[in-house]
Design an enzyme around this catalytic site. Sequence first.
Site, PDB file in Angstrom:
ATOM      1  N   ASP A  98       0.835  -1.197   0.000  1.00  0.00           N
ATOM      2  CA  ASP A  98       0.000   0.000   0.000  1.00  0.00           C
ATOM      3  C   ASP A  98       0.871   1.248   0.000  1.00  0.00           C
ATOM      4  OD1 ASP A  98      -2.769   0.900   0.116  1.00  0.00           O
ATOM      5  OD2 ASP A  98      -3.116  -0.856   1.379  1.00  0.00           O
ATOM      6  N   HIS A 331     -10.954  -4.280   2.619  1.00  0.00           N
ATOM      7  CA  HIS A 331     -10.903  -3.868   4.022  1.00  0.00           C
ATOM      8  C   HIS A 331     -11.860  -2.730   4.343  1.00  0.00           C
ATOM      9  CE1 HIS A 331      -8.396  -1.126   1.798  1.00  0.00           C
ATOM     10  NE2 HIS A 331      -8.389  -0.286   2.824  1.00  0.00           N
TER      11      HIS A 331
END
Length: 561
Positions: A98, A331
Amino acid sequence: MNSEWWKNAVIYQIYPKSFKDSNGDGFGDINGIIEKLPYIKSLGVDAIWLNPLYVSPQVDNGYDIADYRKIDPRFGSNEDLYHLIREAHQLNLKIIMDLVVNGTSDQHQWFKESCKSKDNYFSDFYIWKDAKEDGSEPNNWGSNFSGSAWEWNEQRQQYYLHYYAKEQPDLNWENPRVREAVFDLMHFWKARGVDGWRMDIITSISKNQNFPDNPAKNGEKYVVANQDNGPRMHEFIHDIDREVLSPFKMMSVGEAPASKSIDARQLVDPKREELDMVFTFEHMHIDRKPGGINGRWDVQPADIIALKNILSDWQNSLRDHGWNALYFENHDRARTPSRWGNDHEYRYESATAFATVLHCLQGTPFVYQGEEIGMTNPDFKLEDYEDVELTTNYHQFVEEQKTLSAADFLKAAHKISRDNARTPMQWNDAVNAGFSEAKPWFKINTRYPEINVTKDQESQKSVSNYYRKLIELRHQNLILRDVTYELKFADDPDVFVYERVLGKQKWTIIANLSEKTFDLSDYYTADTKTKVLLSNYQRQGSGLGDAALKPWEALVCEKQI
């Protein structure tokens, strides 16, 4: 190395905090991921996307980063991550990390230094503005987590901008030193073997430098507007590609919250040299009431016609102009069987029906941990939730504005809260679902004795085994990669049908996204050349057999034309 390997790939997303605890402290960690690499490989996926593992105060579950080059001790060490990368590569699994550079944590050294004065090296790393004459915020911009997007800093005697939590100040991408610092941290991780990047809210990095008020309605004090597509957004993303992505052949998928397909064509057109793919939010709003005053908390039943139209628009708009990123869960998104399907009587069927729709489209599918076993939303009380977005929005809509009752807010949270996807992974029916021997950082879903990896793989109705078949189908058949897409029965509110054609081969994907039973012949005409390639109701071989299209039934049919 194939620089476009991602076009043939399926990517497995891991939320490390909730995946597997190896050392008994209640938090998932890197060594837990290493332990489960054989399982991940067994699914047939090609890469792993890791949510943030960096040092963080965890105000926003790791998306508030205090050190981009250091692994948070709760997850392990830098050496542990390097070990994971090596082990994954041994299994031919690539690693995606990320990149969170719209803002940092307020505990990052850059921000601490920036607070000290208006004339040091880091002063302009963030977006600072003076108060208005009356002492109020520079404009009416609102944070995505409710309230003002501006926070007063006593030390510097100015406001700083934060699109999200006040502990997440936005970086100033107008400053070339910021851009150089981002390129440098990307180079750091490339040198350690990272293969690509998922870029968090990357389309928000450019801001309108006039900082105008957003149009307000209904007496709004702070307005969360479209925070994408600032005037230099494309320039900044192209700079990332030029400095890091293209030279090192790194895959990129950018989070583009407000993007429509026409916006995405600019972002992912190879000729423009920006991103490989983007995540749109558009199809994830099909259960949001249009014009609702409570944002995402105004929920409605999923609009299947809207889902078909949106997915089809993206398929058609990006064909020959770029590449799709395909997802239903992550998520930030609730579990599909609970949100849009039936997570009790038809949990297996609805989970696999939505999976069939997604994986047979053109693009790169992303599978979120637990999605492949049909995990469901937990039945939490309000006090059980952890997410900063939920708690701040509850305060805004229930306690301050009183536009939602506590009961209605909780009902919406059960459907769409980000925390629904963050409960620990359910590995078996042992204590704490096999996630940890200690008390987990977050409550375990109480359905873990019936829904877990071990039980799913042994079941006749195994969601994970169905995913394995879908992934194998993608890997072995070019027809799901580059060829035509055509939506059928666009106005049908229950059944999703589309065709893919390659030469004289035609595949028809049929998914009943309801609990109703239909006449299959109303949607598909079989002949002696028809072959059922995949079905979640165990239809096999030539012909279709049963004439009924059963609740949540999905089929992939092949016919020579």
